[in-house]
Design a protein around this motif. Structure first.
Motif, PDB file in Angstrom:
ATOM      1  N   TYR A 147       0.827  -1.215   0.000  1.00 33.01           N
ATOM      2  CA  TYR A 147       0.000   0.000   0.000  1.00 33.01           C
ATOM      3  C   TYR A 147       0.859   1.262   0.000  1.00 33.01           C
ATOM      4  CZ  TYR A 147      -2.677   3.848   1.980  1.00 33.01           C
ATOM      5  OH  TYR A 147      -3.215   5.080   2.214  1.00 33.01           O
ATOM      6  N   ILE A 148       1.875   1.279   0.844  1.00 34.87           N
ATOM      7  CA  ILE A 148       2.748   2.460   0.929  1.00 34.87           C
ATOM      8  C   ILE A 148       3.480   2.697  -0.396  1.00 34.87           C
ATOM      9  CG2 ILE A 148       4.795   3.400   2.064  1.00 34.87           C
ATOM     10  CD1 ILE A 148       3.853   1.967   4.629  1.00 34.87           C
ATOM     11  N   ILE A 149       3.988   1.627  -1.000  1.00 39.34           N
ATOM     12  CA  ILE A 149       4.725   1.746  -2.266  1.00 39.34           C
ATOM     13  C   ILE A 149       3.817   2.270  -3.385  1.00 39.34           C
ATOM     14  CG2 ILE A 149       5.932   0.461  -4.083  1.00 39.34           C
ATOM     15  CD1 ILE A 149       7.564   0.886  -1.531  1.00 39.34           C
ATOM     16  N   THR A 150       2.606   1.718  -3.488  1.00 33.41           N
ATOM     17  CA  THR A 150       1.706   2.115  -4.573  1.00 33.41           C
ATOM     18  C   THR A 150       1.090   3.495  -4.351  1.00 33.41           C
ATOM     19  OG1 THR A 150      -0.144   0.935  -3.482  1.00 33.41           O
ATOM     20  CG2 THR A 150       1.095  -0.261  -5.172  1.00 33.41           C
ATOM     21  N   THR A 151       1.165   4.006  -3.130  1.00 32.01           N
ATOM     22  CA  THR A 151       0.576   5.313  -2.825  1.00 32.01           C
ATOM     23  C   THR A 151       1.553   6.457  -3.061  1.00 32.01           C
ATOM     24  OG1 THR A 151      -0.839   4.261  -1.154  1.00 32.01           O
ATOM     25  CG2 THR A 151      -0.657   6.645  -1.043  1.00 32.01           C
ATOM     26  N   ILE A 152       2.845   6.170  -3.069  1.00 35.01           N
ATOM     27  CA  ILE A 152       3.861   7.224  -3.202  1.00 35.01           C
ATOM     28  C   ILE A 152       3.665   8.089  -4.449  1.00 35.01           C
ATOM     29  CG2 ILE A 152       6.322   7.629  -3.618  1.00 35.01           C
ATOM     30  CD1 ILE A 152       6.910   5.383  -1.612  1.00 35.01           C
ATOM     31  N   PRO A 153       3.457   7.509  -5.663  1.00 36.64           N
ATOM     32  CA  PRO A 153       3.265   8.365  -6.847  1.00 36.64           C
ATOM     33  C   PRO A 153       2.051   9.282  -6.721  1.00 36.64           C
ATOM     34  CG  PRO A 153       3.726   6.114  -7.509  1.00 36.64           C
ATOM     35  CD  PRO A 153       3.492   6.083  -6.035  1.00 36.64           C
ATOM     36  N   PHE A 154       0.976   8.780  -6.113  1.00 37.37           N
ATOM     37  CA  PHE A 154      -0.239   9.589  -5.936  1.00 37.37           C
ATOM     38  C   PHE A 154       0.025  10.762  -4.992  1.00 37.37           C
ATOM     39  CE2 PHE A 154      -4.060  10.464  -3.392  1.00 37.37           C
ATOM     40  CZ  PHE A 154      -4.928  10.871  -4.391  1.00 37.37           C
ATOM     41  N   VAL A 155       0.738  10.515  -3.912  1.00 40.26           N
ATOM     42  CA  VAL A 155       1.050  11.581  -2.952  1.00 40.26           C
ATOM     43  C   VAL A 155       1.938  12.640  -3.606  1.00 40.26           C
ATOM     44  CG1 VAL A 155       2.226  12.107  -0.782  1.00 40.26           C
ATOM     45  CG2 VAL A 155       0.810  10.066  -0.964  1.00 40.26           C
ATOM     46  N   MET A 156       2.924  12.204  -4.364  1.00 41.73           N
ATOM     47  CA  MET A 156       3.826  13.149  -5.047  1.00 41.73           C
ATOM     48  C   MET A 156       3.063  14.018  -6.033  1.00 41.73           C
ATOM     49  SD  MET A 156       7.094  10.605  -5.716  1.00 41.73           S
ATOM     50  CE  MET A 156       7.977  11.840  -6.664  1.00 41.73           C
ATOM     51  N   TYR A 157       2.153  13.403  -6.786  1.00 37.82           N
ATOM     52  CA  TYR A 157       1.363  14.175  -7.750  1.00 37.82           C
ATOM     53  C   TYR A 157       0.430  15.150  -7.028  1.00 37.82           C
ATOM     54  CZ  TYR A 157      -2.051  15.510 -11.221  1.00 37.82           C
ATOM     55  OH  TYR A 157      -2.869  16.257 -12.022  1.00 37.82           O
ATOM     56  N   SER A 158      -0.189  14.717  -5.929  1.00 38.42           N
ATOM     57  CA  SER A 158      -1.117  15.580  -5.197  1.00 38.42           C
ATOM     58  C   SER A 158      -0.407  16.806  -4.631  1.00 38.42           C
ATOM     59  CB  SER A 158      -1.786  14.786  -4.058  1.00 38.42           C
ATOM     60  OG  SER A 158      -2.575  13.745  -4.570  1.00 38.42           O
ATOM     61  N   VAL A 159       0.793  16.604  -4.094  1.00 37.34           N
ATOM     62  CA  VAL A 159       1.581  17.728  -3.566  1.00 37.34           C
ATOM     63  C   VAL A 159       1.924  18.693  -4.688  1.00 37.34           C
ATOM     64  CG1 VAL A 159       3.773  18.385  -2.509  1.00 37.34           C
ATOM     65  CG2 VAL A 159       2.501  16.407  -1.632  1.00 37.34           C
ATOM     66  N   TYR A 160       2.344  18.147  -5.830  1.00 38.47           N
ATOM     67  CA  TYR A 160       2.672  18.975  -6.981  1.00 38.47           C
ATOM     68  C   TYR A 160       1.449  19.767  -7.450  1.00 38.47           C
ATOM     69  CZ  TYR A 160       3.672  20.210 -11.843  1.00 38.47           C
ATOM     70  OH  TYR A 160       3.819  20.894 -13.013  1.00 38.47           O
ATOM     71  N   ALA A 161       0.286  19.118  -7.475  1.00 44.02           N
ATOM     72  CA  ALA A 161      -0.938  19.782  -7.936  1.00 44.02           C
ATOM     73  C   ALA A 161      -1.309  20.957  -7.034  1.00 44.02           C
ATOM     74  CB  ALA A 161      -2.090  18.775  -7.981  1.00 44.02           C
ATOM     75  N   VAL A 162      -1.101  20.804  -5.729  1.00 43.04           N
ATOM     76  CA  VAL A 162      -1.399  21.888  -4.792  1.00 43.04           C
ATOM     77  C   VAL A 162      -0.431  23.050  -4.985  1.00 43.04           C
ATOM     78  CG1 VAL A 162      -1.420  22.539  -2.350  1.00 43.04           C
ATOM     79  CG2 VAL A 162      -2.461  20.391  -3.071  1.00 43.04           C
ATOM     80  N   VAL A 163       0.853  22.742  -5.120  1.00 40.28           N
ATOM     81  CA  VAL A 163       1.881  23.784  -5.245  1.00 40.28           C
ATOM     82  C   VAL A 163       1.709  24.593  -6.524  1.00 40.28           C
ATOM     83  CG1 VAL A 163       4.359  24.198  -5.512  1.00 40.28           C
ATOM     84  CG2 VAL A 163       3.543  22.543  -3.811  1.00 40.28           C
ATOM     85  N   THR A 164       1.281  23.939  -7.609  1.00 35.10           N
ATOM     86  CA  THR A 164       1.250  24.590  -8.928  1.00 35.10           C
ATOM     87  C   THR A 164      -0.157  24.972  -9.381  1.00 35.10           C
ATOM     88  OG1 THR A 164       1.054  22.472 -10.114  1.00 35.10           O
ATOM     89  CG2 THR A 164       3.280  23.257  -9.606  1.00 35.10           C
ATOM     90  N   VAL A 165      -1.132  24.951  -8.469  1.00 39.98           N
ATOM     91  CA  VAL A 165      -2.521  25.165  -8.873  1.00 39.98           C
ATOM     92  C   VAL A 165      -2.744  26.533  -9.529  1.00 39.98           C
ATOM     93  CG1 VAL A 165      -3.265  26.059  -6.615  1.00 39.98           C
ATOM     94  CG2 VAL A 165      -4.915  24.903  -8.115  1.00 39.98           C
ATOM     95  N   TYR A 166      -2.005  27.556  -9.125  1.00 45.41           N
ATOM     96  CA  TYR A 166      -2.189  28.900  -9.681  1.00 45.41           C
ATOM     97  C   TYR A 166      -1.155  29.250 -10.763  1.00 45.41           C
ATOM     98  CZ  TYR A 166      -5.563  29.818  -5.961  1.00 45.41           C
ATOM     99  OH  TYR A 166      -6.664  29.782  -5.125  1.00 45.41           O
ATOM    100  N   TRP A 167      -0.337  28.301 -11.149  1.00 44.75           N
ATOM    101  CA  TRP A 167       0.674  28.570 -12.161  1.00 44.75           C
ATOM    102  C   TRP A 167       0.060  28.610 -13.550  1.00 44.75           C
ATOM    103  CZ3 TRP A 167       5.684  25.248 -10.948  1.00 44.75           C
ATOM    104  CH2 TRP A 167       6.143  25.585  -9.664  1.00 44.75           C
ATOM    105  N   SER A 168       0.656  29.412 -14.408  1.00 41.22           N
ATOM    106  CA  SER A 168       0.269  29.420 -15.816  1.00 41.22           C
ATOM    107  C   SER A 168       1.065  28.314 -16.527  1.00 41.22           C
ATOM    108  CB  SER A 168       0.583  30.792 -16.438  1.00 41.22           C
ATOM    109  OG  SER A 168       0.270  30.794 -17.807  1.00 41.22           O
TER     110      SER A 168
END
Length: 347
Positions: free
Chosen positions: A252-273
């Motif tokens: 579970y932890i291994i398969t969740t890592i890519p999702f967590v990384m993408y979610s963090v990226y999506a939050v950080v870049t939500v207002y970027w052009s």
């Protein structure tokens, strides 16, 4: 002009890769997930598992897994073929996301409860071991179902169809959902699973080191404070279930890592052009993250097959000795029934 052509060609390639990865990834999860979940139910509904509190949590997790596979993943497969119900119907959009969110949280909660159950089962404290009972597991299963069904209602309100896509209705809600999902799925749940898993391993080592009292303690743990005829044989099931759960937590932890990384990226870049090329790359990364995290819901059966000899034996017994095969090859399996005598057609 050549630059535009190159960009268009690159976008076409990226989009094709993303579509094919999603399509075939989800198809594999759909097929393997349904087969595995049904076989899980077949094995875990045997009497020796039904009397075990840990296996009741694992069995309970199979239902949300089936809903995820046959609703969420099926919708996503259809979308890769150009038939996206969630972008055409507002109710479908909300329903699919509600099932996706509530059932994934519920399935993970049941595995976490199974981990807590093994921690309690291996404890030398009597009050703590009382948690590892079938009556308690039935209460916790129902309570978890009610809690996540209510907590996930915000998805029904927040998800909307915007420009032909089923997405969060506002950037503020998108930030909230990604942060909330990342903390819950990527931090809190894995941390609790890891913590209880490590403490459970420590408990097992302590039990093994207490040579003088081990027999009495293990006997108390095995009977699970319930007297029944198969109590003597429960040790193998208890400890194999423990190993199964620990391996599932690791996966579970291994398969969740890519999702967590993408979610963090999506939050950080939500207002970027963002350019069209960047958006295409993000869509590919999102597909990889979602396929990875959803694959976890089709792997449980295969984890159990690989990690538990008892589970494999029970499955083999069920598949080889069902009523249909017994009727079809009954004479071959029954040593008391000899070959039919030759009568030259006279009966």
């Amino acid at each position: 002009m050549s630059n535009i052509t190159e960009i268009d060609s690159f976008l076409t390639t990226i989009n094709t890769i993303q579509t094919n990865f999603s399509r075939y990834g989800y198809l594999i999860i759909f097929i393997l997930g349904n087969i595995g979940s049904l076989l899980n139910i077949l094995v875990l509904t045997r009497p020796n598992y039904l009397r075990n509190s840990c296996s009741s949590y694992i069995l309970a997790s199979t239902l949300p897994n089936l809903l995820i596979i046959n609703i969420v993943i099926l919708f996503r497969i259809l979308a890769t073929f150009g038939f996206d119900l969630t972008s055409r119907s507002k109710p479908f959009c909300k329903f699919q996301w509600y099932i996706s969110h509530s059932m994934t949280l519920l399935s993970r909660t049941y595995i976490l409860l199974a981990c807590i159950d093994r921690w309690a089962m291996t404890s030398t404290i009597v009050r703590r071991r009382a948690f590892a009972r079938i009556k308690i597991s039935m209460i916790m299963i129902s309570l978890a179902g009610m809690i996540w069904s209510l907590v996930s209602v915000h998805v029904l309100i927040g998800q909307k169809i915007i420009e032909g896509q089923c997405v969060p209705g506002s950037k503020a809600y998108a930030i909230f959902f990604n942060v909330y999902n990342t903390v819950l799925v990527g931090i809190v749940t894995p941390a609790l699973m890891t913590g209880f898993g490590l403490v459970t391993i420590r408990n097992v080592k302590q039990l093994q080191n207490r040579a003088n009292h081990r027999a009495q303690i293990i006997h108390t743990i095995i009977i699970n404070q319930e007297n029944h005829p198969n109590a003597v044989n429960k040790k193998s099931y208890d400890y194999q279930l423990l190993f199964m759960v620990l391996v599932q937590i690791f996966v579970y932890i291994i398969t969740t890592i890519p999702f967590v990384m993408y979610s963090v990226y999506a939050v950080v870049t939500v207002y970027w052009s963002k350019s069209s090329v960047r958006l295409a790359k993000e869509n590919l990364a999102m597909s990889i993250a979602y396929v990875s995290v959803l694959a976890n819901f089709c792997l449980t059966f295969y984890i159990y097959i690989l990690t538990s000899a008892t589970f494999r034996k029970d499955l083999k017994r069920l598949l080889l000795h069902n009523r249909f095969i017994d009727k079809l090859f009954g004479n071959c399996h029954n040593p008391q029934v000899g070959p039919r005598p030759i009568t030259n057609g006279i009966t």
